[in-house]
Scaffold this motif. Structure first.
Motif, PDB file in Angstrom:
ATOM      1  N   ILE A  36       0.770  -1.284  -0.068  1.00  0.00           N
ATOM      2  CA  ILE A  36      -0.025   0.036   0.087  1.00  0.00           C
ATOM      3  C   ILE A  36       0.768   1.309   0.168  1.00  0.00           C
ATOM      4  O   ILE A  36       1.876   1.406   1.067  1.00  0.00           O
ATOM      5  N   ILE A  37       0.651   1.885  -1.012  1.00  0.00           N
ATOM      6  CA  ILE A  37       1.692   3.130  -1.264  1.00  0.00           C
ATOM      7  C   ILE A  37       0.684   4.244  -1.132  1.00  0.00           C
ATOM      8  O   ILE A  37      -0.544   4.516  -1.487  1.00  0.00           O
ATOM      9  N   GLY A  38       1.284   5.654  -1.131  1.00  0.00           N
ATOM     10  CA  GLY A  38       0.455   6.712  -1.288  1.00  0.00           C
ATOM     11  C   GLY A  38       1.124   7.933  -0.225  1.00  0.00           C
ATOM     12  O   GLY A  38       2.150   7.537   0.616  1.00  0.00           O
ATOM     13  N   LEU A 204      -0.276  -7.450   4.229  1.00  0.00           N
ATOM     14  CA  LEU A 204      -0.468  -6.069   4.102  1.00  0.00           C
ATOM     15  C   LEU A 204       0.723  -5.286   4.143  1.00  0.00           C
ATOM     16  O   LEU A 204       0.933  -5.294   5.500  1.00  0.00           O
ATOM     17  N   ILE A 205       1.348  -4.562   3.285  1.00  0.00           N
ATOM     18  CA  ILE A 205       2.474  -3.840   3.736  1.00  0.00           C
ATOM     19  C   ILE A 205       2.210  -2.307   3.133  1.00  0.00           C
ATOM     20  O   ILE A 205       2.397  -2.083   2.148  1.00  0.00           O
ATOM     21  N   VAL A 206       2.375  -1.522   4.331  1.00  0.00           N
ATOM     22  CA  VAL A 206       2.099   0.010   4.104  1.00  0.00           C
ATOM     23  C   VAL A 206       3.781   0.275   3.919  1.00  0.00           C
ATOM     24  O   VAL A 206       4.527   0.161   5.016  1.00  0.00           O
ATOM     25  N   THR A 207       4.233   0.864   2.959  1.00  0.00           N
ATOM     26  CA  THR A 207       5.892   1.216   2.636  1.00  0.00           C
ATOM     27  C   THR A 207       5.931   2.282   1.877  1.00  0.00           C
ATOM     28  O   THR A 207       5.235   2.611   0.794  1.00  0.00           O
ATOM     29  N   HIS A 208       6.899   3.117   2.110  1.00  0.00           N
ATOM     30  CA  HIS A 208       7.657   4.070   1.299  1.00  0.00           C
ATOM     31  C   HIS A 208       8.880   3.704   0.354  1.00  0.00           C
ATOM     32  O   HIS A 208       9.347   4.283  -0.506  1.00  0.00           O
ATOM     33  N   GLU A 236       2.490  -3.426 -13.698  1.00  0.00           N
ATOM     34  CA  GLU A 236       1.432  -2.195 -14.366  1.00  0.00           C
ATOM     35  C   GLU A 236       1.301  -0.933 -13.739  1.00  0.00           C
ATOM     36  O   GLU A 236       1.258   0.232 -14.443  1.00  0.00           O
ATOM     37  N   LEU A 237       1.417  -1.059 -12.453  1.00  0.00           N
ATOM     38  CA  LEU A 237       0.891   0.269 -11.647  1.00  0.00           C
ATOM     39  C   LEU A 237       2.092   1.020 -11.673  1.00  0.00           C
ATOM     40  O   LEU A 237       2.173   2.501 -11.848  1.00  0.00           O
ATOM     41  N   PHE A 238       3.221   0.572 -11.491  1.00  0.00           N
ATOM     42  CA  PHE A 238       4.595   1.411 -11.836  1.00  0.00           C
ATOM     43  C   PHE A 238       4.970   1.762 -13.202  1.00  0.00           C
ATOM     44  O   PHE A 238       5.459   3.136 -13.300  1.00  0.00           O
ATOM     45  N   ASN A 239       5.021   1.048 -13.959  1.00  0.00           N
ATOM     46  CA  ASN A 239       5.256   1.298 -15.491  1.00  0.00           C
ATOM     47  C   ASN A 239       4.277   2.047 -16.299  1.00  0.00           C
ATOM     48  O   ASN A 239       4.494   2.652 -17.363  1.00  0.00           O
ATOM     49  N   ASN A 240       2.916   1.886 -15.875  1.00  0.00           N
ATOM     50  CA  ASN A 240       1.786   2.408 -16.629  1.00  0.00           C
ATOM     51  C   ASN A 240       0.702   2.845 -15.768  1.00  0.00           C
ATOM     52  O   ASN A 240      -0.254   2.586 -15.791  1.00  0.00           O
ATOM     53  N   PRO A 241       1.092   3.927 -14.959  1.00  0.00           N
ATOM     54  CA  PRO A 241       0.128   4.721 -14.106  1.00  0.00           C
ATOM     55  C   PRO A 241      -0.987   5.491 -15.025  1.00  0.00           C
ATOM     56  O   PRO A 241      -0.622   5.742 -15.839  1.00  0.00           O
ATOM     57  N   LEU A 246      -1.038   9.342  -9.499  1.00  0.00           N
ATOM     58  CA  LEU A 246       0.146   8.248  -9.407  1.00  0.00           C
ATOM     59  C   LEU A 246       1.104   8.584 -10.202  1.00  0.00           C
ATOM     60  O   LEU A 246       2.424   8.506  -9.597  1.00  0.00           O
ATOM     61  N   THR A 247       1.227   9.048 -11.333  1.00  0.00           N
ATOM     62  CA  THR A 247       2.523   9.595 -12.064  1.00  0.00           C
ATOM     63  C   THR A 247       3.193  10.420 -11.293  1.00  0.00           C
ATOM     64  O   THR A 247       4.438  10.257 -11.233  1.00  0.00           O
ATOM     65  N   GLU A 248       2.695  11.593 -10.767  1.00  0.00           N
ATOM     66  CA  GLU A 248       3.296  12.391  -9.901  1.00  0.00           C
ATOM     67  C   GLU A 248       3.931  11.942  -8.717  1.00  0.00           C
ATOM     68  O   GLU A 248       4.924  12.179  -8.519  1.00  0.00           O
ATOM     69  N   PHE A 249       3.166  10.886  -8.029  1.00  0.00           N
ATOM     70  CA  PHE A 249       3.699  10.209  -6.810  1.00  0.00           C
ATOM     71  C   PHE A 249       4.776   9.514  -7.165  1.00  0.00           C
ATOM     72  O   PHE A 249       5.910   9.300  -6.567  1.00  0.00           O
ATOM     73  N   ILE A 250       4.801   8.636  -8.032  1.00  0.00           N
ATOM     74  CA  ILE A 250       6.193   7.849  -8.539  1.00  0.00           C
ATOM     75  C   ILE A 250       7.309   8.771  -9.109  1.00  0.00           C
ATOM     76  O   ILE A 250       8.408   8.267  -8.636  1.00  0.00           O
ATOM     77  N   GLN A 251       7.098   9.927  -9.683  1.00  0.00           N
ATOM     78  CA  GLN A 251       8.025  10.584 -10.173  1.00  0.00           C
ATOM     79  C   GLN A 251       8.916  11.373  -9.078  1.00  0.00           C
ATOM     80  O   GLN A 251       9.969  11.618  -8.950  1.00  0.00           O
ATOM     81  N   ASN A 252       7.977  11.381  -8.010  1.00  0.00           N
ATOM     82  CA  ASN A 252       8.537  12.082  -6.855  1.00  0.00           C
ATOM     83  C   ASN A 252       9.153  11.026  -5.549  1.00  0.00           C
ATOM     84  O   ASN A 252       9.610  11.424  -4.450  1.00  0.00           O
TER      85      ASN A 252
END
Length: 255
Positions: A36-38, A204-208, A236-241, A246-252
């Motif tokens: 679980i990311i965010g 279930l893993i909450v992680t940064h 799928e989630l990381f390579n094709n948001p 989500l795109t902004e979150f992954i970039q940051n």
């Protein structure tokens, strides 16, 4: 086909006027590893704490291994179940936290055996055998007689993980277990979790730690403003948001 191990339906949680969870739906099968990311404040930890019944929730239902936990419906109203039932429901899950929460006056071995003796009502010899097996598994059998103050942060976290898993939960919850650790100690804890995942433990893993989430997960959930914004396999989630957020979150992130 087997029923899901965990079902969350329309989960809502409020703190006074602030709605933190706004209708979360999630299904987890046995053996799944769900990261679980965010961003901070998106509801990740609150969701875990509701699953573990450390937080009351205001709407929705949570079912673990076919049993609805925490509440019952009577006359069209929700009622919290008695404390004895809550305790049994809580034992369906194990949880490792950001802080280790070890008892400083107890050795690593006694920290792990305490719940087995007090909650599971095991004899001391049986509890010690299980505790030693899990301490060995997390690489700390040779530190079993050390107190927390004699252990590094990474070692303390591994003891905390052994303590939770020794209770034989159906579902293991990890809440940012590396966030309080120095960078050089992070990998030793993540390695333990990876080994458990490879063994088929449901988590279930909450992680940064984005690379870790990519490597270990069968499914990744992106929480955004109290809801699941996106979910899917990590590739799928990381390579094709699909969303800008989500795109902004992954970039940051560090991914």
């Amino acid at each position: 086909m087997a029923d899901p191990l965990l079902v969350i339906e329309n989960l809502h949680k409020r703190f006074d006027d602030l709605e933190v969870l706004k209708g979360v739906d999630l299904t987890v099968d046995a053996g799944d590893v769900v990261s679980i990311i965010g961003s901070s404040g998106s509801g990740k930890t609150t969701m875990l704490r509701c699953v573990n019944l450390l937080e009351e929730f205001h709407e929705g239902r949570i079912v673990i291994d076919g049993e609805e936990i925490g509440y019952t419906q009577k006359g069209g109203k929700r009622h919290m179940l008695p404390n004895s039932v809550i305790a049994r429901h809580r034992a369906l899950t194990g949880m490792a936290f950001q802080t280790f929460n070890l008892f400083p006056h107890l050795t690593a071995l006694k920290n792990v055996t305490l719940g087995l003796i007090k909650v599971r009502k095991m004899k001391k010899d049986e509890a010690a055998e299980i505790a030693q097996r899990w301490l060995d598994r997390v690489g700390l059998l040779d530190r079993q007689d050390h107190h927390p103050g004699q252990l590094s942060g990474g070692q303390q976290q591994r003891v905390a993980i052994a303590r939770a898993i020794a209770m034989n939960p159906k579902l293991m919850l990890f809440d940012e277990v590396t966030s309080a650790l120095d960078p050089e100690l992070v990998n030793e804890v993540l390695s333990v979790i990876k080994d458990l995942a490879n063994d088929g433990m449901t988590m279930l893993i909450v992680t940064h730690e984005m690379q870790f989430a990519f490597d270990v997960s069968s499914e990744v959930i992106f929480m955004n403003q109290g809801k699941i914004g996106e979910q899917g396999p990590p590739s799928e989630l990381f390579n094709n948001p699909k969303t800008t957020r989500l795109t902004e979150f992954i970039q940051n992130s560090s991914f």
